[in-house]
Design a protein around this motif. Structure first.
Motif, PDB file in Angstrom:
ATOM      1  N   PRO A   1      23.747  -8.609  55.919  1.00 43.40           N
ATOM      2  CA  PRO A   1      22.811  -7.714  56.622  1.00 43.40           C
ATOM      3  C   PRO A   1      21.733  -7.184  55.682  1.00 43.40           C
ATOM      4  O   PRO A   1      22.015  -6.803  54.543  1.00 43.40           O
ATOM      5  CB  PRO A   1      23.716  -6.567  57.120  1.00 43.40           C
TER       6      PRO A   1
ATOM      7  N   ALA B   1      18.607  -4.409  55.784  1.00 43.48           N
ATOM      8  CA  ALA B   1      17.953  -3.329  56.552  1.00 43.48           C
ATOM      9  C   ALA B   1      16.603  -3.038  55.898  1.00 43.48           C
ATOM     10  O   ALA B   1      15.652  -3.803  56.063  1.00 43.48           O
ATOM     11  CB  ALA B   1      18.877  -2.123  56.615  1.00 43.48           C
TER      12      ALA B   1
ATOM     13  N   THR C   1      15.836  -1.940  50.194  1.00 39.76           N
ATOM     14  CA  THR C   1      15.518  -1.228  48.946  1.00 39.76           C
ATOM     15  C   THR C   1      16.621  -1.388  47.898  1.00 39.76           C
ATOM     16  O   THR C   1      16.343  -1.284  46.702  1.00 39.76           O
ATOM     17  CB  THR C   1      15.252   0.271  49.196  1.00 39.76           C
ATOM     18  N   ASP C   2      17.839  -1.631  48.337  1.00 36.77           N
ATOM     19  CA  ASP C   2      18.883  -1.997  47.371  1.00 36.77           C
ATOM     20  C   ASP C   2      18.927  -3.504  47.174  1.00 36.77           C
ATOM     21  O   ASP C   2      18.946  -3.992  46.041  1.00 36.77           O
ATOM     22  CB  ASP C   2      20.269  -1.519  47.849  1.00 36.77           C
ATOM     23  N   LEU C   3      18.924  -4.237  48.281  1.00 36.55           N
ATOM     24  CA  LEU C   3      19.111  -5.696  48.179  1.00 36.55           C
ATOM     25  C   LEU C   3      18.012  -6.364  47.351  1.00 36.55           C
ATOM     26  O   LEU C   3      18.302  -7.257  46.549  1.00 36.55           O
ATOM     27  CB  LEU C   3      19.166  -6.321  49.576  1.00 36.55           C
TER      28      LEU C   3
ATOM     29  N   LEU D   1      17.864  -7.066  60.129  1.00 33.80           N
ATOM     30  CA  LEU D   1      18.222  -6.150  61.223  1.00 33.80           C
ATOM     31  C   LEU D   1      16.995  -5.472  61.836  1.00 33.80           C
ATOM     32  O   LEU D   1      17.105  -4.777  62.842  1.00 33.80           O
ATOM     33  CB  LEU D   1      19.169  -5.058  60.704  1.00 33.80           C
TER      34      LEU D   1
ATOM     35  N   PHE E   1      15.063   7.422  55.915  1.00 32.08           N
ATOM     36  CA  PHE E   1      15.099   8.781  55.364  1.00 32.08           C
ATOM     37  C   PHE E   1      13.830   9.544  55.722  1.00 32.08           C
ATOM     38  O   PHE E   1      13.863  10.761  55.861  1.00 32.08           O
ATOM     39  CB  PHE E   1      15.369   8.753  53.862  1.00 32.08           C
TER      40      PHE E   1
ATOM     41  N   GLU F   1      15.170  13.777  48.954  1.00 33.15           N
ATOM     42  CA  GLU F   1      15.479  13.496  47.533  1.00 33.15           C
ATOM     43  C   GLU F   1      15.736  12.021  47.258  1.00 33.15           C
ATOM     44  O   GLU F   1      15.963  11.632  46.116  1.00 33.15           O
ATOM     45  CB  GLU F   1      16.721  14.287  47.108  1.00 33.15           C
TER      46      GLU F   1
ATOM     47  N   ALA G   1      14.093   2.937  53.361  1.00 34.97           N
ATOM     48  CA  ALA G   1      15.550   3.025  53.146  1.00 34.97           C
ATOM     49  C   ALA G   1      16.232   3.622  54.370  1.00 34.97           C
ATOM     50  O   ALA G   1      15.782   4.627  54.913  1.00 34.97           O
ATOM     51  CB  ALA G   1      15.827   3.888  51.918  1.00 34.97           C
TER      52      ALA G   1
ATOM     53  N   ALA H   1      26.422   1.641  53.293  1.00 34.82           N
ATOM     54  CA  ALA H   1      27.042   0.340  52.995  1.00 34.82           C
ATOM     55  C   ALA H   1      26.817  -0.086  51.552  1.00 34.82           C
ATOM     56  O   ALA H   1      27.623  -0.824  50.997  1.00 34.82           O
ATOM     57  CB  ALA H   1      26.506  -0.731  53.948  1.00 34.82           C
TER      58      ALA H   1
ATOM     59  N   LEU I   1      34.987  -2.052  55.766  1.00 33.37           N
ATOM     60  CA  LEU I   1      34.079  -2.721  56.697  1.00 33.37           C
ATOM     61  C   LEU I   1      34.351  -4.211  56.582  1.00 33.37           C
ATOM     62  O   LEU I   1      34.199  -4.787  55.493  1.00 33.37           O
ATOM     63  CB  LEU I   1      32.629  -2.417  56.302  1.00 33.37           C
TER      64      LEU I   1
ATOM     65  N   GLU J   1      31.459  -7.139  60.522  1.00 30.65           N
ATOM     66  CA  GLU J   1      31.105  -5.880  61.188  1.00 30.65           C
ATOM     67  C   GLU J   1      29.767  -5.346  60.685  1.00 30.65           C
ATOM     68  O   GLU J   1      29.452  -5.426  59.498  1.00 30.65           O
ATOM     69  CB  GLU J   1      32.178  -4.815  60.922  1.00 30.65           C
TER      70      GLU J   1
HETATM   71  C1  LIG Z   1      13.216   2.901  43.237  1.00 34.64           C
HETATM   72  C2  LIG Z   1      14.485   3.226  44.015  1.00 34.64           C
HETATM   73  C3  LIG Z   1      14.915   4.555  44.062  1.00 34.64           C
HETATM   74  C4  LIG Z   1      16.080   4.878  44.761  1.00 34.64           C
HETATM   75  N1  LIG Z   1      16.483   6.193  44.782  1.00 34.64           N
HETATM   76  C5  LIG Z   1      17.584   6.526  45.466  1.00 34.64           C
HETATM   77  C6  LIG Z   1      18.007   7.889  45.502  1.00 34.64           C
HETATM   78  O1  LIG Z   1      17.390   8.787  44.923  1.00 34.64           O
HETATM   79  N2  LIG Z   1      19.137   8.185  46.198  1.00 34.64           N
HETATM   80  C7  LIG Z   1      19.846   7.227  46.868  1.00 34.64           C
HETATM   81  O2  LIG Z   1      20.856   7.559  47.494  1.00 34.64           O
HETATM   82  N3  LIG Z   1      19.470   5.929  46.843  1.00 34.64           N
HETATM   83  C8  LIG Z   1      18.353   5.558  46.171  1.00 34.64           C
HETATM   84  N4  LIG Z   1      17.969   4.241  46.137  1.00 34.64           N
HETATM   85  C9  LIG Z   1      18.806   3.237  46.779  1.00 34.64           C
HETATM   86  C10 LIG Z   1      18.391   2.845  48.226  1.00 34.64           C
HETATM   87  O3  LIG Z   1      17.068   3.209  48.514  1.00 34.64           O
HETATM   88  C11 LIG Z   1      19.325   3.475  49.265  1.00 34.64           C
HETATM   89  O4  LIG Z   1      20.676   3.172  49.003  1.00 34.64           O
HETATM   90  C12 LIG Z   1      18.986   3.039  50.709  1.00 34.64           C
HETATM   91  O5  LIG Z   1      19.560   3.956  51.623  1.00 34.64           O
HETATM   92  C13 LIG Z   1      19.427   1.644  51.055  1.00 34.64           C
HETATM   93  O6  LIG Z   1      19.043   1.396  52.383  1.00 34.64           O
HETATM   94  P1  LIG Z   1      18.342   0.037  52.809  1.00 34.64           P
HETATM   95  O7  LIG Z   1      18.109   0.111  54.272  1.00 34.64           O
HETATM   96  O8  LIG Z   1      17.147  -0.246  51.974  1.00 34.64           O
HETATM   97  O9  LIG Z   1      19.528  -0.985  52.461  1.00 34.64           O
HETATM   98  P2  LIG Z   1      19.481  -2.560  52.123  1.00 34.64           P
HETATM   99  O10 LIG Z   1      18.968  -2.766  50.749  1.00 34.64           O
HETATM  100  O11 LIG Z   1      18.842  -3.327  53.222  1.00 34.64           O
HETATM  101  O12 LIG Z   1      21.061  -2.839  52.168  1.00 34.64           O
HETATM  102  C14 LIG Z   1      21.952  -2.191  51.281  1.00 34.64           C
HETATM  103  C15 LIG Z   1      23.383  -2.649  51.597  1.00 34.64           C
HETATM  104  O13 LIG Z   1      23.768  -2.196  52.884  1.00 34.64           O
HETATM  105  C16 LIG Z   1      24.129  -3.297  53.713  1.00 34.64           C
HETATM  106  N5  LIG Z   1      23.706  -2.892  55.068  1.00 34.64           N
HETATM  107  C17 LIG Z   1      22.500  -2.403  55.424  1.00 34.64           C
HETATM  108  N6  LIG Z   1      22.511  -2.043  56.713  1.00 34.64           N
HETATM  109  C18 LIG Z   1      23.753  -2.325  57.185  1.00 34.64           C
HETATM  110  C19 LIG Z   1      24.392  -2.167  58.452  1.00 34.64           C
HETATM  111  N7  LIG Z   1      23.744  -1.655  59.505  1.00 34.64           N
HETATM  112  N8  LIG Z   1      25.686  -2.535  58.574  1.00 34.64           N
HETATM  113  C20 LIG Z   1      26.365  -3.043  57.512  1.00 34.64           C
HETATM  114  N9  LIG Z   1      25.814  -3.215  56.287  1.00 34.64           N
HETATM  115  C21 LIG Z   1      24.518  -2.852  56.140  1.00 34.64           C
HETATM  116  C22 LIG Z   1      23.419  -4.486  53.125  1.00 34.64           C
HETATM  117  O14 LIG Z   1      24.066  -5.710  53.442  1.00 34.64           O
HETATM  118  C23 LIG Z   1      23.517  -4.167  51.643  1.00 34.64           C
HETATM  119  O15 LIG Z   1      24.799  -4.492  51.164  1.00 34.64           O
HETATM  120  C24 LIG Z   1      16.799   3.870  45.443  1.00 34.64           C
HETATM  121  C25 LIG Z   1      16.356   2.540  45.415  1.00 34.64           C
HETATM  122  C26 LIG Z   1      15.203   2.217  44.713  1.00 34.64           C
HETATM  123  C27 LIG Z   1      14.732   0.789  44.688  1.00 34.64           C
END
Ligand SMILES: Cc1cc2nc3c(=O)[nH]c(=O)nc-3n(C[C@H](O)[C@H](O)[C@H](O)COP(=O)(O)OP(=O)(O)OC[C@H]3O[C@@H](n4cnc5c(N)ncnc54)[C@H](O)[C@@H]3O)c2cc1C
Length: 292
Positions: free
Chosen positions: A34, A36, A39-41, A58, A82, A104, A114, A121, A165, A169
């Protein structure tokens, strides 16, 4: 090793059923991961630490978006960003610590993409929303072709980045019960600088006093203080039924040693983290007592 983008495949599902079917394959090589906000992947992809070649985008699944305000709880769609949480009127009013945590996460560019489910996850012990969700007894709703289940976020983390999970799922929503009447929430992220820093310690609490002035609802949760985001149950017990006087705070601080197992890493040493965790808890109870 970093995979060239041309070797990656993105599945764009027509709807949620189609998305769930694409996850319901036995061969892990064929099962898409998955995606979303990414920002992590994308960070893992760029670092070459991600083995998956197939991704399940997604972003077109409208049913996973939005925030539904109910009488007893708010249901936040998996794809809520967020930024949405930071700006949502009812969340700001009734879940101020979630709005504060949303402000934050990274900087504005990250908050724009994000998602809350991505934060859950990704399962970083430092995820900023996670202590808030734990302090508010949040539930995670997950779905697969086998059906729906709802589990407490507190039961979701089995160990360092290990989730309850299944591979087929998806998280579809997070359900947060409204706080008990008169309960007050507190959130504090301690990091090196204001934006873009991973927390050294993150704390969320939800405290309420009964009519006799003693705490009758106590939730304390920490991030960056254990392999998983974690409720501090021993400290909660130490405060429950007390009026939060100096001796009660001291007992709760001592109890934290039973709840938390911080590591030494490049951001901080374990002793420093424990000291800060205790200081922030103390500050939170003092604020609740009308002080600073
Ligand atoms: C520069 C930078 C700064 C950051 N600062 C912070 C911070 O201050 N605090 C913080 O908490 N995080 C931070 N992060 C991390 C990130 O932004 C968060 O964890 C964010 O919430 C990830 O969400 P996403 O939608 O981008 O996830 P994705 O990168 O798309 O996915 C992350 C993981 O979740 C899984 N996933 C996503 N959606 C689902 C779903 N619906 N069901 C099952 N699995 C799913 C994916 O398969 C993957 O394993 C930062 C990242 C970067 C690059």
């Amino acid at each position: 090793m970093k995979a060239p983008l041309s070797q990656l495949e993105v599945v764009r599902p027509r709807d949620l059923d189609h998305a769930l079917q694409s996850l319901a394959v036995d061969d892990p090589e064929l099962r898409p991961l998955p995606l979303a906000g990414g920002t992590d992947l994308f960070v893992y992809l760029n670092a070459g630490t991600l083995e998956a070649r197939r991704y399940l985008d997604l972003s077109s699944l409208r049913g996973l978006r939005g925030v539904r305000v109910g009488r007893a709880a708010v249901t936040i769609g998996a794809l809520a960003t967020f930024r949405q949480l930071r700006e949502h009127r009812e969340i700001r009013r009734r879940l101020p610590s979630l709005a504060a945590a949303a402000r934050e996460v990274g900087a504005w560019q990250i908050q724009e993409r994000a998602t809350i489910a991505g934060n859950i996850a990704n399962a970083s012990p430092a995820g900023d929303s996670l202590p808030v969700l734990l302090a508010h007894d949040a539930l995670v709703q997950v779905r697969s072709v086998r059906g729906d289940r709802t589990l407490a976020l507190d039961d979701f983390y089995l160990g360092y980045r290990r989730l309850a999970l299944a591979a087929d799922e998806l998280i579809v929503a997070v359900i947060i019960p409204w706080s008990p009447p008169r309960a007050r929430a507190f959130f504090r992220k301690v990091g090196t600088r204001r934006a873009q820093s991973i927390s050294k310690v993150v704390v969320a609490t939800l405290l309420r006093r009964g009519r006799n002035g003693a705490f009758d609802h106590v939730r304390i949760a920490y991030g960056s203080m254990a392999p998983v985001p974690k409720r501090a149950r021993a400290a909660e017990q130490a405060l429950l039924g007390t009026r939060g006087r100096a001796a009660d705070i001291a007992a709760a601080r001592t109890a934290l040693a039973r709840d938390l197992t911080p590591i030494d890493d490049i951001r901080s040493e374990s002793d420093y983290r424990m000291e800060v965790a205790g200081n922030v808890l103390e500050q939170c109870v003092r604020v609740e007592n009308g002080g600073r």
